[in-house]
Structure formats: structure tokens, C-alpha cells
Design an enzyme around this catalytic site. Structure first.
Site, PDB file in Angstrom:
ATOM      1  CB  THR A  32      -0.937   0.323   1.065  1.00 31.81           C
ATOM      2  OG1 THR A  32       0.000   0.632   2.559  1.00 31.81           O
ATOM      3  CG2 THR A  32      -1.713  -0.959   1.298  1.00 31.81           C
ATOM      4  CD  GLU A  90      -5.740  -2.610   1.870  1.00 22.98           C
ATOM      5  OE1 GLU A  90      -5.990  -1.737   0.602  1.00 22.98           O
ATOM      6  OE2 GLU A  90      -4.504  -1.964   2.633  1.00 22.98           O
ATOM      7  CE  LYS A 138     -17.555  11.928  17.399  1.00 23.96           C
ATOM      8  NZ  LYS A 138     -17.175  11.257  18.466  1.00 23.96           N
ATOM      9  CD1 TRP A 196     -19.120  10.785  12.681  1.00 24.43           C
ATOM     10  CD2 TRP A 196     -17.246  11.458  13.101  1.00 24.43           C
ATOM     11  NE1 TRP A 196     -18.664   9.859  14.137  1.00 24.43           N
ATOM     12  CE2 TRP A 196     -17.555  10.817  14.063  1.00 24.43           C
ATOM     13  CE3 TRP A 196     -16.045  11.908  12.937  1.00 24.43           C
ATOM     14  CZ2 TRP A 196     -15.937  10.108  14.484  1.00 24.43           C
ATOM     15  CZ3 TRP A 196     -14.783  11.626  13.513  1.00 24.43           C
ATOM     16  CH2 TRP A 196     -15.201  10.695  14.413  1.00 24.43           C
TER      17      TRP A 196
HETATM   18  P1  ADP Z   1      -2.821   3.591  -0.194  1.00 24.84           P
HETATM   19  O1  ADP Z   1      -4.273   2.917   1.112  1.00 24.84           O
HETATM   20  O2  ADP Z   1      -1.500   3.665   0.272  1.00 24.84           O
HETATM   21  O3  ADP Z   1      -4.203   5.373  -0.226  1.00 24.84           O
HETATM   22  P2  ADP Z   1      -4.668   3.007  -1.922  1.00 24.84           P
HETATM   23  O4  ADP Z   1      -4.260   3.164  -3.149  1.00 24.84           O
HETATM   24  O5  ADP Z   1      -4.387   1.366  -1.581  1.00 24.84           O
HETATM   25  O6  ADP Z   1      -2.897   3.324  -1.280  1.00 24.84           O
HETATM   26  O7  ADP Z   1      -5.525   3.579  -1.574  1.00 24.84           O
HETATM   27  C1  ADP Z   1      -6.756   2.880  -1.380  1.00 24.84           C
HETATM   28  C2  ADP Z   1      -8.040   4.433  -0.831  1.00 24.84           C
HETATM   29  O8  ADP Z   1      -8.097   5.355  -1.818  1.00 24.84           O
HETATM   30  C3  ADP Z   1      -9.072   3.656  -0.443  1.00 24.84           C
HETATM   31  O9  ADP Z   1      -9.591   2.892   1.070  1.00 24.84           O
HETATM   32  C4  ADP Z   1     -10.209   4.938  -0.399  1.00 24.84           C
HETATM   33  O10 ADP Z   1      -9.955   5.735   0.848  1.00 24.84           O
HETATM   34  C5  ADP Z   1      -8.772   6.092  -1.026  1.00 24.84           C
HETATM   35  N1  ADP Z   1     -10.223   5.649  -2.917  1.00 24.84           N
HETATM   36  C6  ADP Z   1     -10.173   5.035  -3.731  1.00 24.84           C
HETATM   37  N2  ADP Z   1     -10.465   4.914  -5.035  1.00 24.84           N
HETATM   38  C7  ADP Z   1     -11.926   5.715  -4.367  1.00 24.84           C
HETATM   39  C8  ADP Z   1     -12.600   6.515  -4.859  1.00 24.84           C
HETATM   40  N3  ADP Z   1     -13.190   6.514  -6.493  1.00 24.84           N
HETATM   41  N4  ADP Z   1     -12.961   8.035  -3.937  1.00 24.84           N
HETATM   42  C9  ADP Z   1     -12.622   8.242  -2.721  1.00 24.84           C
HETATM   43  N5  ADP Z   1     -11.620   7.781  -2.347  1.00 24.84           N
HETATM   44  C10 ADP Z   1     -11.306   6.515  -3.258  1.00 24.84           C
END
Ligand code: ADP
Length: 541
Positions: free
Chosen positions: A185, A330, A442, A447
Site C-alpha cells: 500500500t 487490498e 468531528k 462528523w
Molecule cells: P493508500 O491506502 O496507501 O492510499 P490505496 O491505493 O490502496 O493506497 O488507497 C485506497 C484508498 O483510496 C481507499 O481506501 C479510499 O480511501 C481511496 N479511494 C480509492 N478510490 C476512491 C474513490 N473513487 N473515491 C474516494 N476515495 C477513493
């Protein structure tokens, strides 16, 4: 029981064989570091990949070994994508933009045996090389960058090992459940964590993204993955290309507006995929220079929320349809896609844009649900919000060699993965991310969705980017602070009052940032994969 279906292993070598048998005439296009375009066909791609696989075998790569890449998107990277898994080894794509200490951590944690590196990136790798333990060889790929390669120990030349490789097509027998790829990640909310993809998960995911109501990839498509091959397997696009015979166009290192617009135009790209930041930069360019984008039917946007203002601007000004998708490292990554359902055809334009700005419906084989703090299921009413949980055949079941006892706390006992995203799901099954758990603000015990506030600010004329984070506040607990970037034309002339007034239409007065908390900056700091880096902003407040 007799009479059942065949026990057919879903493995990456089978995708490779299909590409050679069915689509030898299809082209693969790459832009190299000097701007030149490299073209060849799947037929040649196949024979080179086989030679590479045999060369790796001769170098002592064994099933299960980790073979890493440190490279831009290109045809050679695609050859490695197939040669390594076909040998039963594990393709580990290293993120070239990670902080040095994270890179060192990842190379050593994964125990990478070999690292393929673009010549243009060899300097970055050489700087950390003394800290890597156990890397046997560095294989340099000459991407036609003007600078000579940096000095690395035990270097081999990609083309030299490839031409010495045998062309016998002999794949080891691989179980579909074995690891084929791995990616860490990007560490937006903590230390990088390793995710292993199996042959089966890659195969099924490639089919999943190709489906018509998903990203709809076919033999007739020309696909530009701007999303890097070092980030979640380039969203699985190279595998889907081989499976369907689509033509990939790899953009190399230049990902800013003009070079991308030129590739879209000249290669007649039909599907392009990347994070919102990339498309935002392109949008600014398109407003200054005209390009023929008539071939482009879908621009896939994921990784961060695609603001409605961007979806509307592309559609109304350039006739380009944005397809909003959600996923994570993931989740391979595709989880949800926001395509309108048939019965929504009669909805108003406003309602349709609202739906398309959501992250969308789970694609087949992925299940989603939202739960409250007590882990109870929440209704799909479009307003109850809770943590998003997912499960399916291409969702990780644990992290690779998690080092702390609670390293795998995100995986529930009953087989779900806790995403750390907070979302609603409406009665049509459309999921909408309201925030990442760690980004929620918050205020007075309630929220606020930073994503919603950012989207509203980004719809204000002259705003290029906006990121909202919380700061400690004696009265409110936390108060939102909005960091705003103006477009080049509006720089220095945007007024905080106008933004404040716009927010007042949508939020209660105590939820809105004070005028002095609407701060203009030159650029929002970004993570290694182009997302807003809120950790940095939070430190500033
Ligand atoms: P990292 O966790 O290091 O940022 P990732 O690419 O695995 O790397 O990130 C996944 C996260 O990116 C998701 O859990 C979400 O929060 C965000 N994400 C992915 N696609 C979208 C989307 N279309 N809109 C909003 N958030 C998104």
C-alpha cells in the site's frame, strides 16, 4: 461426484498463451524517455516474454522468489508482468515515488532477489542500494533517457539477457492459489503493508474489469493506463489487455497535460485510466489547447474521489464520459463502478450527475456492506453511514508477513476486509465514500465529510484543488481548515468570502471553516500515487 466440470487452473501463463494464439496482430505501444514511440505486436511480445522467462530461470529464479520492478509503464514492464508469474515467481512492483526509507523497508521486507530498473530511474535506486539486503542482480532497461545509467552492483542489461534466453515454451505447473504478484500500500495512512495477488485473483479480476457494466474492455479498445504499473498492477489493465486483445498504450514518464493529450489523440485511445489529479491537470491543458478526443469513450477515475465538477466539465466541454470507480491495493483494486442503471435513464441531469459522482455499485464477485461501531449492518438508505467492508475472490485475506500482532486487525473472523473507508449505500446499491476514517473531522460532536466539503469547494469557479483537514479547536473540538489552490488564471484573485458563502448553502454555519481557515496555497501536497497527502497538511494546522 463424476460428470463435473474440469479442474482448470486460472493462471497467468494461460492469459499469456491466449494473447499469442488469438491476437498476434494486435499492437502494443509505448512512449520512451526521449519521447519516441515504440511499437510492436503481441506476437513479438510473446516470444520476448518467453525468452525473458527462460533468462530468469537461468539466473536462478525459482518459484516463489520475489522479482521486483522499479519502472515506468512500458512494453518491457509488461513483459516482466508475465515472465515472472509464468515462472511461478512473484512480481513485486516497487513504487518509484516512495520515501527512501519506505523503499528500503519494502525491498528488505519482501526479500527481493532481482530488481529490474529503468535506466532513467537507476540513480534513484542506486542512492538506496547500499541498504538493500539480498538483491542478487539489477537488470537495467535502456529507456532511451539521455543520462547514462547510475552505477549499481551486479548489473545486467535487459536486452542482453533476453537475447541469450532460450525460446522453449515450458511453464512449470502452477497452482492457481499461488502468489503471482505483490504490491505494498502506498502508506497514505500508515506504514506500507504488503498484499499478495494470486494467479486466480489476477485472472478473475482481469475478467471482472473487462465486463461490459464494469470497465468494458474489449479487443476493439485502445487503453491508456496512466495509473502506474507500480501501483496495484496498473489496476489490472495489462492482464485484461492480454485476455481480451485490447491495445495498450504505455505513457512512460511524462504524465502531465500535453504529452497525455497527444497520446490520447494520436493513438485514438478509447479508454484512459488514472487518478483525479492527472485528469485535473489534463483538464487545465485542454482548456488552453485543442485536441481531438473523439475516440475517447471512457475516462476511468479512481484512487480518490472524482469531484462532480470534474465529471461535468469533461462531459460538457469535451464530450468525455468519466467513469468513477473505487478500489484499494487490498482489493486488486476494482471494487465498485458507477455506471447508471437502465431505470435511471429518465432521471434529471442533476440526479444522474449525483449518482455518477458516487463510487458506485460493487462489480460481480465483490460484496460490500456498511457497519456501525458495534459491527452491526447498516441499512442501504443512502444516508446511514458506517465503515465499508468488502469480500470476494480478489480481496486480500491478510497482509504479507504482517509484523505486529494487530497487523491483520482489518480482516474480520467471518471473512470480511475492513476498508477504513466510511460510506453510505443507497437503495440502488450505489456506494458513496464520505471519508477515510482517519480523515473524518468531528465538529461539536458531529462528523463532517471532508470529501463532501472538498467537492463543493472544487466546484467554485477558479478552484483547481481543495483539501480539508481538522485542526484542534477549543470550542468545537475540531474545526475544518480548507486548503485551496487556484487555477493559473485565478491565482491571487480568489476570495475566501465567495467560497465561504458557497459552503453556507450546504453546511450549517458551525461546520464551515472560518474565513481565516480558508487558506490559499500553491499546490496540495501529494502522496506517491498522486493523492492529497493530508498527513502533511494536518501537521501544518
Ligand atoms: P493508500 O491506502 O496507501 O492510499 P490505496 O491505493 O490502496 O493506497 O488507497 C485506497 C484508498 O483510496 C481507499 O481506501 C479510499 O480511501 C481511496 N479511494 C480509492 N478510490 C476512491 C474513490 N473513487 N473515491 C474516494 N476515495 C477513493
Amino acid at each position: 461426484m463424476k460428470g463435473l466440470m474440469m479442474d482448470y487452473n486460472l493462471t497467468v501463463d494461460r492469459i499469456l498463451l491466449r494473447a499469442e494464439k488469438m491476437f498476434p496482430e494486435q499492437e502494443i505501444v509505448s512512449r520512451l524517455a526521449n519521447g519516441s514511440i515504440h511499437r510492436y505486436k503481441y506476437g513479438e511480445f510473446f516470444s520476448r516474454t518467453i525468452k525473458l522467462m527462460n533468462a530468469l530461470r537461468a539466473l536462478g529464479v525459482k518459484p516463489g522468489d520475489r522479482v521486483a520492478t522499479f519502472a515506468w509503464n512500458s512494453y518491457r514492464h509488461m513483459e516482466i508482468y508475465f515472465a515472472v508469474p509464468a515462472l511461478g515467481a512473484v512480481l513485486h512492483t516497487l513504487n518509484i515515488r516512495l520515501f527512501p526509507e519506505q523503499l528500503v523497508y519494502i525491498v528488505n521486507h519482501a526479500k527481493d532477489k532481482l530488481i529490474f530498473v529503468d535506466k532513467s530511474l537507476s540513480g534513484m535506486l542506486a542512492a538506496q542500494e547500499p541498504h538493500f539486503k539480498g538483491v542478487q542482480n539489477y537488470i537495467v532497461m535502456d529507456d532511451l533517457h539521455a543520462e547514462p545509467a547510475a552505477s549499481l552492483p551486479n548489473t545486467l542489461d535487459y536486452e542482453a539477457i533476453l537475447s541469450a534466453g532460450k525460446d522453449t515454451i515450458e511453464f512449470p505447473t502452477i497452482e492457481e492459489g499461488t502468489a503471482a504478484g505483490m504490491c505494498y500500500t502506498s502508506g497514505t495512512t500508515g506504514e506500507p503493508k504488503g498484499v499478495l495477488y494470486s494467479h486466480r485473483s489476477i485472472f478473475l479480476h482481469a475478467m471482472g474489469i473487462s465486463m461490459t457494466d464494469s470497465l468494458a474492455i474489449s479487443n476493439r479498445d485502445v487503453i491508456l493506463p496512466v495509473v502506474p504499473m507500480f501501483h496495484v498492477m496498473s489496476w489490472g489493465i495489462p492482464f485484461a489487455c492480454c485476455l481480451t486483445g485490447a491495445k495498450p498504450v504505455y505513457p512512460g514518464a511524462q504524465l502531465i497535460g500535453k504529452p497525455i493529450a497527444e497520446l490520447l489523440e494520436k493513438e485514438r485511445v478509447t479508454i484512459a485510466a488514472g487518478v483525479p489529479t492527472i485528469w485535473n491537470v489534463l483538464l487545465q491543458h485542454l482548456q488552453k489547447e485543442t485536441h481531438d478526443l473523439s475516440s475517447l469513450k471512457t475516462m476511468v477515475v479512481g484512487g480518490s474521489a472524482a469531484p462532480r465538477s470534474m465529471i461535468e466539465a469533461y462531459e460538457k466541454k469535451f464530450g468525455v464520459s468519466i467513469l468513477h470507480a473505487w478500489g484499494m491495493t487490498e482489493t486488486s483494486p476494482l471494487g465498485t463502478v458507477s455506471r447508471l442503471k437502465k431505470h435511471m435513464d429518465t432521471w434529471s441531469e442533476d440526479e444522474k450527475y449525483k449518482v455518477r459522482a458516487k463510487q458506485g455499485m460493487a462489480v460481480p464477485l465483490v460484496e460490500v456492506k456498511i457497519v456501525d461501531d458495534e459491527n452491526k449492518d447498516l441499512p442501504w438508505d443512502g444516508s446511514s453511514s458506517g465503515e465499508l467492508l468488502v469480500r470476494g475472490p480478489w480481496i486480500a485475506s491478510s497482509y504479507y508477513n504482517a509484523e505486529t500482532p494487530d497487523g491483520n486487525a482489518a480482516f474480520t473472523k467471518d471473512g470480511w476486509f475492513r476498508t477504513g473507508d466510511v460510506a453510505t449505500i443507497d437503495s440502488n446499491g450505489f456506494m458513496e465514500i464520505t471519508d477515510r476514517k482517519k480523515d473524518l473531522i468531528k465538529t461539536r460532536g458531529e462528523w463532517i465529510s471532508s470529501v463532501e466539503m472538498e467537492n463543493i469547494i472544487m466546484s467554485y469557479a477558479g478552484v483547481l484543488e481543495a483539501a480539508v483537514v481538522g485542526r484542534p479547536d477549543e470550542v468545537r473540538g475540531e474545526a475544518p481548515v480548507a486548503f485551496v489552490v487556484a487555477t493559473a488564471e485565478k491565482k491571487g484573485t480568489l476570495d475566501a468570502k465567495g467560497i465561504h458563502d458557497l459552503l453556507s448553502e450546504k453546511f450549517a454555519h458551525w461546520q464551515i471553516p472560518k474565513l481565516s481557515d480558508i487558506r490559499f496555497i500553491d499546490a496540495v501536497p501529494k502522496t506517491s500515487v498522486g493523492k492529497f497527502d493530508k498527513k502533511v497538511l494536518r501537521k501544518q494546522v
